[in-house]
Design an enzyme around this catalytic site. Sequence first.
Site, PDB file in Angstrom:
ATOM      1  N   SER A 130       0.817  -1.209   0.000  1.00 30.72           N
ATOM      2  CA  SER A 130       0.000   0.000   0.000  1.00 30.72           C
ATOM      3  C   SER A 130       0.857   1.268   0.000  1.00 30.72           C
ATOM      4  O   SER A 130       1.999   1.264   0.452  1.00 30.72           O
ATOM      5  CB  SER A 130      -0.900   0.014   1.239  1.00 30.72           C
ATOM      6  OG  SER A 130      -1.647  -1.169   1.310  1.00 30.72           O
TER       7      SER A 130
HETATM    8  N1  SAH Z   1      -0.542  -4.716   3.795  1.00 28.95           N
HETATM    9  C1  SAH Z   1       0.009  -5.289   2.606  1.00 28.95           C
HETATM   10  C2  SAH Z   1      -1.029  -5.285   1.521  1.00 28.95           C
HETATM   11  C3  SAH Z   1      -0.874  -6.391   0.581  1.00 28.95           C
HETATM   12  S1  SAH Z   1      -2.110  -6.459  -0.665  1.00 28.95           S
HETATM   13  C4  SAH Z   1       1.229  -4.517   2.169  1.00 28.95           C
HETATM   14  O1  SAH Z   1       1.228  -3.291   2.330  1.00 28.95           O
HETATM   15  O2  SAH Z   1       2.158  -5.121   1.650  1.00 28.95           O
HETATM   16  C5  SAH Z   1      -3.378  -7.397   0.115  1.00 28.95           C
HETATM   17  C6  SAH Z   1      -3.036  -8.809   0.469  1.00 28.95           C
HETATM   18  O3  SAH Z   1      -4.229  -9.445   0.948  1.00 28.95           O
HETATM   19  C7  SAH Z   1      -2.548  -9.665  -0.706  1.00 28.95           C
HETATM   20  O4  SAH Z   1      -1.260 -10.122  -0.426  1.00 28.95           O
HETATM   21  C8  SAH Z   1      -3.578 -10.802  -0.774  1.00 28.95           C
HETATM   22  O5  SAH Z   1      -3.016 -12.042  -1.128  1.00 28.95           O
HETATM   23  C9  SAH Z   1      -4.138 -10.822   0.628  1.00 28.95           C
HETATM   24  N2  SAH Z   1      -5.469 -11.430   0.812  1.00 28.95           N
HETATM   25  C10 SAH Z   1      -6.567 -11.320   0.030  1.00 28.95           C
HETATM   26  N3  SAH Z   1      -7.587 -12.031   0.566  1.00 28.95           N
HETATM   27  C11 SAH Z   1      -7.136 -12.582   1.728  1.00 28.95           C
HETATM   28  C12 SAH Z   1      -7.714 -13.413   2.746  1.00 28.95           C
HETATM   29  N4  SAH Z   1      -8.984 -13.820   2.680  1.00 28.95           N
HETATM   30  N5  SAH Z   1      -6.941 -13.792   3.787  1.00 28.95           N
HETATM   31  C13 SAH Z   1      -5.653 -13.386   3.870  1.00 28.95           C
HETATM   32  N6  SAH Z   1      -5.047 -12.607   2.941  1.00 28.95           N
HETATM   33  C14 SAH Z   1      -5.776 -12.211   1.890  1.00 28.95           C
END
Ligand code: SAH
Length: 219
Positions: free
Chosen positions: A61
């Site tokens: 993000s």
């Molecule tokens: N906070 C992270 C954001 C990553 S993007 C950062 O700044 O790096 C969002 C993430 O949510 C992705 O890696 C995706 O694989 C994960 N995601 C989506 N659905 C999910 C679920 N049901 N449980 C766990 N992770 C999930």
Amino acid sequence: MNFDFARNKMVQEQIIARGVTDRRVIDAMLKIPRHIFVQEAFALQAYSDTALPIGEKQTISQPYMVALMTELLSLTGNEKVLEIGTGSGYQTAILATLANRVYSAERIRPLALRARKCLDSLKLFNVMLRINDNEGSPIGWDEEAPFDAIIVTAGAPSVPSILTEQLAAGGRLVIPVGTDSDQQLIKIVKSSVGELESFVSVGCRFVPLIGRQGWQALP
Ligand code: SAH
């Protein structure tokens, strides 16, 4: 590239200038090296005002969004926090600096494994990671509930009741809600008697939350 200089500038220009005031959040953003959480090819852009790809079609993000969401959780240091979507682990590291314990779930194994390495390299040992790569697995971490704060870093079609159920009395949930391309950041507060009150923050755009109370995985 002087990463410390770039990080200071990021905090001044992107975070303080846009109105984040929680001193603990600001200090955590000054401390945690964002460049170790991005892919090597993007290290020079690590402190720019944008989300960046982290592989597996996911993104880290934008720094301001990390600061804003963290501020909305009102952490004081004693909390047990749940994060859905570990991704790079950067937001996880900020949370681990500001709360007592962090439970973070990720559905893509290679991302979770890389995040673990980064968190270990910073000696953030108060983070428990879980890989939820089973298609039907429910969102959240039921066995460890209730949580004082829950943050979802992926966009949901609506607020999953499975998460509000895992919130402690007095707890805060921050989650992007909307369509796949246009969401609003929502904060939900659970009162001491279990009533939910919600507040709308800013517009945002996150990758989809996948799961039974989220979106269906793309083929
Ligand atoms: N906070 C992270 C954001 C990553 S993007 C950062 O700044 O790096 C969002 C993430 O949510 C992705 O890696 C995706 O694989 C994960 N995601 C989506 N659905 C999910 C679920 N049901 N449980 C766990 N992770 C999930």
